[in-house]
Design an enzyme around this catalytic site. Sequence first.
Site, PDB file in Angstrom:
ATOM      1  N   GLY A  23       0.810  -1.223   0.000  1.00  0.00           N
ATOM      2  CA  GLY A  23       0.000   0.000   0.000  1.00  0.00           C
ATOM      3  C   GLY A  23       0.840   1.269   0.000  1.00  0.00           C
ATOM      4  O   GLY A  23       2.075   1.218  -0.108  1.00  0.00           O
ATOM      5  N   GLU A  48      -3.822 -11.992   1.231  1.00  0.00           N
ATOM      6  CA  GLU A  48      -3.742 -13.250   0.478  1.00  0.00           C
ATOM      7  C   GLU A  48      -3.761 -12.987  -1.034  1.00  0.00           C
ATOM      8  O   GLU A  48      -3.280 -13.795  -1.818  1.00  0.00           O
ATOM      9  CB  GLU A  48      -4.890 -14.191   0.866  1.00  0.00           C
ATOM     10  CG  GLU A  48      -4.835 -14.682   2.316  1.00  0.00           C
ATOM     11  CD  GLU A  48      -3.522 -15.394   2.668  1.00  0.00           C
ATOM     12  OE1 GLU A  48      -2.909 -16.011   1.776  1.00  0.00           O
ATOM     13  OE2 GLU A  48      -3.109 -15.305   3.847  1.00  0.00           O
ATOM     14  N   SER A  50      -1.996 -10.854  -2.516  1.00  0.00           N
ATOM     15  CA  SER A  50      -0.611 -10.572  -2.932  1.00  0.00           C
ATOM     16  C   SER A  50       0.354 -11.685  -2.549  1.00  0.00           C
ATOM     17  O   SER A  50       1.436 -11.798  -3.149  1.00  0.00           O
ATOM     18  CB  SER A  50      -0.139  -9.274  -2.272  1.00  0.00           C
ATOM     19  OG  SER A  50      -1.041  -8.230  -2.501  1.00  0.00           O
ATOM     20  N   CYS A 158      -2.259  10.943  10.791  1.00  0.00           N
ATOM     21  CA  CYS A 158      -1.296  11.840  10.133  1.00  0.00           C
ATOM     22  C   CYS A 158      -1.579  13.322  10.404  1.00  0.00           C
ATOM     23  O   CYS A 158      -0.654  14.115  10.611  1.00  0.00           O
ATOM     24  CB  CYS A 158      -1.259  11.547   8.632  1.00  0.00           C
ATOM     25  SG  CYS A 158      -2.828  11.001   7.949  1.00  0.00           S
ATOM     26  N   GLN A 185      -6.322  17.897   3.675  1.00  0.00           N
ATOM     27  CA  GLN A 185      -5.511  16.684   3.668  1.00  0.00           C
ATOM     28  C   GLN A 185      -5.317  16.112   2.263  1.00  0.00           C
ATOM     29  O   GLN A 185      -6.249  16.027   1.458  1.00  0.00           O
ATOM     30  CB  GLN A 185      -6.158  15.635   4.590  1.00  0.00           C
ATOM     31  CG  GLN A 185      -6.268  16.149   6.026  1.00  0.00           C
ATOM     32  CD  GLN A 185      -6.769  15.136   7.038  1.00  0.00           C
ATOM     33  OE1 GLN A 185      -7.374  15.538   8.020  1.00  0.00           O
ATOM     34  NE2 GLN A 185      -6.517  13.854   6.850  1.00  0.00           N
ATOM     35  N   GLU A 211     -12.429  10.646  10.696  1.00  0.00           N
ATOM     36  CA  GLU A 211     -11.180  11.395  10.915  1.00  0.00           C
ATOM     37  C   GLU A 211     -11.289  12.406  12.064  1.00  0.00           C
ATOM     38  O   GLU A 211     -10.369  12.537  12.866  1.00  0.00           O
ATOM     39  CB  GLU A 211     -10.816  12.119   9.609  1.00  0.00           C
ATOM     40  CG  GLU A 211      -9.407  12.672   9.573  1.00  0.00           C
ATOM     41  CD  GLU A 211      -8.343  11.619   9.244  1.00  0.00           C
ATOM     42  OE1 GLU A 211      -8.658  10.414   9.287  1.00  0.00           O
ATOM     43  OE2 GLU A 211      -7.202  12.008   8.971  1.00  0.00           O
ATOM     44  N   HIS A 251      -0.370  17.323   4.555  1.00  0.00           N
ATOM     45  CA  HIS A 251      -1.588  17.823   5.211  1.00  0.00           C
ATOM     46  C   HIS A 251      -1.312  19.223   5.755  1.00  0.00           C
ATOM     47  O   HIS A 251      -0.335  19.426   6.491  1.00  0.00           O
ATOM     48  CB  HIS A 251      -1.990  16.905   6.365  1.00  0.00           C
ATOM     49  CG  HIS A 251      -2.450  15.532   5.936  1.00  0.00           C
ATOM     50  ND1 HIS A 251      -2.679  15.185   4.621  1.00  0.00           N
ATOM     51  CD2 HIS A 251      -2.733  14.423   6.672  1.00  0.00           C
ATOM     52  CE1 HIS A 251      -3.089  13.916   4.572  1.00  0.00           C
ATOM     53  NE2 HIS A 251      -3.120  13.436   5.789  1.00  0.00           N
TER      54      HIS A 251
HETATM   55  N1  LIG Z   1      -1.807   7.116   3.875  1.00  0.00           N
HETATM   56  C1  LIG Z   1      -1.473   7.848   4.944  1.00  0.00           C
HETATM   57  O1  LIG Z   1      -1.035   9.021   4.823  1.00  0.00           O
HETATM   58  C2  LIG Z   1      -1.604   7.288   6.341  1.00  0.00           C
HETATM   59  C3  LIG Z   1      -1.118   8.064   7.400  1.00  0.00           C
HETATM   60  C4  LIG Z   1      -1.204   7.560   8.696  1.00  0.00           C
HETATM   61  C5  LIG Z   1      -1.744   6.313   8.920  1.00  0.00           C
HETATM   62  N2  LIG Z   1      -2.220   5.564   7.872  1.00  0.00           N
HETATM   63  C6  LIG Z   1      -2.738   4.234   8.169  1.00  0.00           C
HETATM   64  O2  LIG Z   1      -1.795   3.279   7.655  1.00  0.00           O
HETATM   65  C7  LIG Z   1      -2.466   2.096   7.222  1.00  0.00           C
HETATM   66  C8  LIG Z   1      -2.159   1.833   5.755  1.00  0.00           C
HETATM   67  O3  LIG Z   1      -2.645   2.938   4.988  1.00  0.00           O
HETATM   68  P1  LIG Z   1      -2.401   3.050   3.410  1.00  0.00           P
HETATM   69  O4  LIG Z   1      -2.790   4.438   3.093  1.00  0.00           O
HETATM   70  O5  LIG Z   1      -1.055   2.556   3.053  1.00  0.00           O
HETATM   71  O6  LIG Z   1      -3.511   2.010   2.853  1.00  0.00           O
HETATM   72  P2  LIG Z   1      -3.522   1.192   1.465  1.00  0.00           P
HETATM   73  O7  LIG Z   1      -2.743   1.893   0.424  1.00  0.00           O
HETATM   74  O8  LIG Z   1      -4.952   0.884   1.211  1.00  0.00           O
HETATM   75  O9  LIG Z   1      -2.742  -0.197   1.836  1.00  0.00           O
HETATM   76  C9  LIG Z   1      -3.333  -1.177   2.662  1.00  0.00           C
HETATM   77  C10 LIG Z   1      -2.399  -2.374   2.849  1.00  0.00           C
HETATM   78  O10 LIG Z   1      -3.070  -3.337   3.685  1.00  0.00           O
HETATM   79  C11 LIG Z   1      -3.020  -4.618   3.046  1.00  0.00           C
HETATM   80  N3  LIG Z   1      -4.203  -5.427   3.367  1.00  0.00           N
HETATM   81  C12 LIG Z   1      -5.512  -5.163   3.092  1.00  0.00           C
HETATM   82  N4  LIG Z   1      -6.302  -6.176   3.515  1.00  0.00           N
HETATM   83  C13 LIG Z   1      -5.483  -7.106   4.073  1.00  0.00           C
HETATM   84  C14 LIG Z   1      -5.693  -8.367   4.690  1.00  0.00           C
HETATM   85  N5  LIG Z   1      -6.918  -8.904   4.796  1.00  0.00           N
HETATM   86  N6  LIG Z   1      -4.604  -9.035   5.162  1.00  0.00           N
HETATM   87  C15 LIG Z   1      -3.366  -8.518   5.057  1.00  0.00           C
HETATM   88  N7  LIG Z   1      -3.090  -7.317   4.467  1.00  0.00           N
HETATM   89  C16 LIG Z   1      -4.147  -6.631   3.990  1.00  0.00           C
HETATM   90  C17 LIG Z   1      -2.978  -4.314   1.565  1.00  0.00           C
HETATM   91  O11 LIG Z   1      -2.436  -5.437   0.872  1.00  0.00           O
HETATM   92  P3  LIG Z   1      -2.943  -5.867  -0.632  1.00  0.00           P
HETATM   93  O12 LIG Z   1      -2.235  -4.951  -1.601  1.00  0.00           O
HETATM   94  O13 LIG Z   1      -2.466  -7.288  -0.754  1.00  0.00           O
HETATM   95  O14 LIG Z   1      -4.420  -5.719  -0.675  1.00  0.00           O
HETATM   96  C18 LIG Z   1      -2.052  -3.094   1.549  1.00  0.00           C
HETATM   97  O15 LIG Z   1      -0.702  -3.531   1.601  1.00  0.00           O
HETATM   98  C19 LIG Z   1      -3.975   2.326   7.506  1.00  0.00           C
HETATM   99  O16 LIG Z   1      -4.303   1.776   8.742  1.00  0.00           O
HETATM  100  C20 LIG Z   1      -4.068   3.864   7.523  1.00  0.00           C
HETATM  101  O17 LIG Z   1      -5.161   4.332   8.272  1.00  0.00           O
HETATM  102  C21 LIG Z   1      -2.146   6.024   6.590  1.00  0.00           C
END
Ligand SMILES: NC(=O)c1ccc[n+]([C@@H]2O[C@H](COP(=O)([O-])OP(=O)(O)OC[C@H]3O[C@@H](n4cnc5c(N)ncnc54)[C@H](OP(=O)(O)O)[C@@H]3O)[C@@H](O)[C@H]2O)c1
Length: 361
Positions: A23, A48, A50, A158, A185, A211, A251
């Site tokens: 992600g 699963e 990936s 964030c 954001q 949020e 942000h």
């Molecule tokens: N983006 C930001 O700026 C930010 C900032 C602070 C905190 N966060 C937090 O960080 C986390 C990740 O955010 P993101 O923005 O990177 O989200 P994202 O791009 O949607 O990535 C989600 C990740 O979780 C994996 N995943 C989803 N379902 C799964 C499952 N059943 N089992 C195992 N892995 C699974 C996905 O793998 P697949 O590719 O295999 O589906 C992917 O690697 C979230 O909790 C978010 O709230 C994000």
Amino acid sequence: MTARPSSPPNGKKWKVAVLGATGAVGQTFIRLLTDHPWFELAEVAASERSASKKYRDAARWLEGLLPEDVAEMEVRSCNASDISAPIVFSALDASVAGEIEQAFARAGKFVLSNAKNFRMDPDVPLVIPEVNADHLGLIERQRRQRGWDGAIITNANCAATVAAVALAPLHERFGVEKLFMTTMQAVSGAGYPGVASLDILGNVIPYIADEEPKVEREMRKLLGTFENGGVTNAPFEVSAQTNRVAVEHGHTICIAASFNERPTPEQALETLRAWKGAESTWSLPSRPESPLVVTDSADRPQPRRDVNAGDGMTVTVGRVRDDSILDLRMVALGHNTIRGAAGGSVLNAELLAATGKLPPA
Ligand SMILES: NC(=O)c1ccc[n+]([C@@H]2O[C@H](COP(=O)([O-])OP(=O)(O)OC[C@H]3O[C@@H](n4cnc5c(N)ncnc54)[C@H](OP(=O)(O)O)[C@@H]3O)[C@@H](O)[C@H]2O)c1
């Protein structure tokens, strides 16, 4: 500032894994862990969908060059028994982070989590090292209460992270009493693929699910005090309005606050400029020279110009001035996937390493 050691505290790098490695935040972890002086990226894991694929086939790489050794790694599933690294960075979606992160902590792993699931638990540290390094003291209580050998250490939402860095120096000296925050954001905060382009291009969306309550409650814990083995939340009132805007990274937060002791804008500027953050962080590899910089330009901070300050780890504050209702207002900006996510987690792990809290490498 103390010179930064290039080799790990005990002379050997810790092997680490990234969960949710495909992600937006997972990819940022990979960039930050490539050639890290203390940590060696040994394993990547995701859903699963990936698992068992080569990383290059499982992930749609978003920025810069995908390191060749990572491209060739086989993506594992997020089972604790499939991961040998003792330190695990979690960029998992919140819908699955709860169960998976607990299972890893139960298996003795140190889990550095970006998800919301455990942030507000009274025995789980919610840490920005420069702001509240002492909150890591909760780990002992967590292990005792939960009966596990590992630990879960979280970093904040964030937007809350950016606001907490900007407000920490003022809170320490003048005591925040009331706080209003309006965020703008970036789309990368919604992950990948995130918000549909036709929803966000040329647009502002005045709603981000869950949020506002997250930002409000986390601000009080982040700026709370660690005493008698627990964190006492900061007592201020806080109101947050959160908006998604057509910006790639960063942000921006408009902040208005009143304080127990009203600072003049000059006193606030002097306090912000003098702040260096907790001394225990000064020599950590990912710690920026200045966690907070103040800009004098009337039209900054701006995401396009300031988001990469301190390699994405510095929060930029500007437009510090009197407020016509509360005491003071200002604008803060920080990188959401670096300072607000992966970079913050890596800094948390470095602090654990430097303070002898990690198992031997
Ligand atoms: N983006 C930001 O700026 C930010 C900032 C602070 C905190 N966060 C937090 O960080 C986390 C990740 O955010 P993101 O923005 O990177 O989200 P994202 O791009 O949607 O990535 C989600 C990740 O979780 C994996 N995943 C989803 N379902 C799964 C499952 N059943 N089992 C195992 N892995 C699974 C996905 O793998 P697949 O590719 O295999 O589906 C992917 O690697 C979230 O909790 C978010 O709230 C994000």
